[in-house]
Design a protein around this motif. Sequence first.
Motif, mmCIF file in Angstrom:
data_model
loop_
_atom_site.group_PDB
_atom_site.id
_atom_site.type_symbol
_atom_site.label_atom_id
_atom_site.label_comp_id
_atom_site.label_asym_id
_atom_site.label_seq_id
_atom_site.Cartn_x
_atom_site.Cartn_y
_atom_site.Cartn_z
ATOM 1 N N GLU A 231 48.946 93.672 16.853
ATOM 2 C CA GLU A 231 49.378 93.862 18.236
ATOM 3 C C GLU A 231 50.736 93.193 18.475
ATOM 4 O OE1 GLU A 231 46.282 94.049 17.429
ATOM 5 O OE2 GLU A 231 45.600 95.750 18.607
ATOM 6 N N SER B 19 47.928 98.733 21.508
ATOM 7 C CA SER B 19 47.183 98.151 20.383
ATOM 8 C C SER B 19 47.983 98.354 19.101
ATOM 9 C CB SER B 19 45.772 98.710 20.295
ATOM 10 O OG SER B 19 45.776 100.070 20.015
ATOM 11 N N ALA B 20 47.443 97.853 18.007
ATOM 12 C CA ALA B 20 48.185 97.851 16.738
ATOM 13 C C ALA B 20 48.444 99.275 16.258
ATOM 14 C CB ALA B 20 47.394 97.072 15.701
ATOM 15 N N ARG C 173 36.750 94.374 17.932
ATOM 16 C CA ARG C 173 37.447 95.608 17.568
ATOM 17 C C ARG C 173 37.487 96.566 18.748
ATOM 18 N NH1 ARG C 173 39.000 96.946 12.327
ATOM 19 N NH2 ARG C 173 40.199 98.431 13.554
ATOM 20 N N GLU C 174 38.539 97.283 18.842
ATOM 21 C CA GLU C 174 38.790 98.216 19.955
ATOM 22 C C GLU C 174 38.962 97.479 21.283
ATOM 23 O OE1 GLU C 174 39.378 101.361 19.172
ATOM 24 O OE2 GLU C 174 38.859 100.848 17.121
ATOM 25 N N GLY C 175 39.339 96.219 21.198
ATOM 26 C CA GLY C 175 39.399 95.375 22.394
ATOM 27 C C GLY C 175 40.574 95.635 23.330
ATOM 28 N N SER C 176 41.496 96.500 22.953
ATOM 29 C CA SER C 176 42.660 96.737 23.822
ATOM 30 C C SER C 176 42.277 97.403 25.140
ATOM 31 C CB SER C 176 43.686 97.620 23.116
ATOM 32 O OG SER C 176 44.149 96.977 21.985
ATOM 33 N N PHE D 278 43.832 93.419 23.002
ATOM 34 C CA PHE D 278 42.964 92.886 21.944
ATOM 35 C C PHE D 278 43.074 91.389 21.707
ATOM 36 C CE2 PHE D 278 42.644 92.650 17.048
ATOM 37 C CZ PHE D 278 41.263 92.652 16.998
ATOM 38 N N THR E 182 45.225 97.276 12.007
ATOM 39 C CA THR E 182 44.157 96.265 12.117
ATOM 40 C C THR E 182 43.270 96.281 10.869
ATOM 41 O OG1 THR E 182 44.243 96.504 14.502
ATOM 42 C CG2 THR E 182 42.324 95.374 13.617
HETATM 43 N N1 ASP Z 1 43.834 96.961 17.141
HETATM 44 C C1 ASP Z 1 42.490 96.631 17.483
HETATM 45 C C2 ASP Z 1 41.533 97.487 16.668
HETATM 46 O O1 ASP Z 1 41.971 98.337 15.925
HETATM 47 C C3 ASP Z 1 42.219 96.731 18.930
HETATM 48 C C4 ASP Z 1 42.324 98.106 19.514
HETATM 49 O O2 ASP Z 1 42.877 99.005 18.888
HETATM 50 O O3 ASP Z 1 41.849 98.304 20.611
HETATM 51 O O4 ASP Z 1 40.358 97.310 16.786
#
Ligand code: ASP
Length: 423
Positions: free
Chosen positions: A122, A38-39, A202-205, A188, A44
């Motif tokens: 990403e 992820s980023a 968000r948090e989709g990775s 993500f 993000t």
């Molecule tokens: N970069 C995205 C976020 O911060 C996805 C992830 O981190 O999972 O939400």
Amino acid sequence: MPRIFKFGGALLKDAEGLKKMASLVNEFQCEPLVVVVSAIGKTTNALEELQRIAATKDEKLLQQKYFELKHKHMELIQSLELEKEDDLLLKIGEEFRNLWDDLNLEYTDRYEAYDRIVCFGEKFSAQITYAVLLESSIPIKFIDATKIIVTDNRHTQASVNWPMTEKTIQARVSEALNNHQTVITQGFIGACENGNTTTLGREGSDFTAAILAYVLEAEEVCIWKDVPGLMNCDPRQFTDAVKLPHVSYNEAIELAFYGASVIHPRTIQPLKKKGILLKVCSFYEPSSEPTFINSDESDDSSIPKIIVKKEQTLLSISSRDLSFMAEEKLTKVFEVLSRNRIHINLMQNSAVSFSVIFDAQVQKRNQVIEELKEHFVLKYNTGLELLTIRHYNDEVIEKLSEGKRIFLTQKTRSTIQLLMGSE
Ligand code: ASP
Ligand code: MG
């Protein structure tokens, strides 16, 4: 059967983290492995801010924030001391130019604008990670997630088109794995059928890792974290947080549903369907026992689990003529909330009033109020805290609610939720 590794951005924020990631990948690369990243760091959030600034046309601030983000990435690359540093600097420089162009486009749909801009986090991190892995002489193949994760066009919260995604993953990822290559891809992000980039929420990775695991029938998914595993509460909020050695998929889904920030709500479902083991592993102590997540429910009630959501808004909606808040009226309410992408954390209804609790988002809240006030009487409170305790006992409830004003309570056999504010 491959393994899927997912590395969060917090782990990849400096040269040390990236090197550690490479050594972990190196350890496992003799077996089929897919790496999802992820980023980096808080990229993000920074991109979300850039998108907001771009919409206000504050060119000076936009430039300042853009260069800050670019500088951070370029500095990170230079600190890696890669042999092919120049190539990577060029590549990331080009991506940053693309980002700048996209920030300066005119958009009619702000959700589409969001995806177009926020996906860059990403893109940067995967390129950087790829370069690091290449130099560790790991046979590595970069596969762009927008070419394998096919979604609908519900920007910012896209849903996976499973048949198409299965086909593309089978074709591209399996081929690389069969060639004994370790695969790296971005978490993500995906793309809809017309090729436009989408994001999975968000948090989709983590979800990306689960999608890949499902299609590839992986042996396990390892989510590498800067904490020892899945904790019973957020260690930043509670000093007595403990690691959960084992929970079931169902318990993990419940925890995610109530807002535990460790696992994305949609991540567990595909893994559960195929019985794929999920491990939450410690990045800094990789040899310590991770948290195991599978179908076995026997340990679920052994430790109370606490989730606190801060900055909650309580919106109470009543009919103008004191008639019941029944189906028709609720349909209207839900239609407005859904259209404004408001996710409800808790709801409760009485005869003439319906209450919803959601994360503070001033712009969306005002829009919802604007749309609902024609039909309903509205009241709202902000700055509240939503406490959820799974497998509660009286002692824990008392300790956590002491001295607080309780706005609303909901209780089942396994879960209690309290909406609290200060006295
Ligand atoms: N970069 C995205 C976020 O911060 C996805 C992830 O981190 O999972 O939400
Ligand atoms: Mg992240």
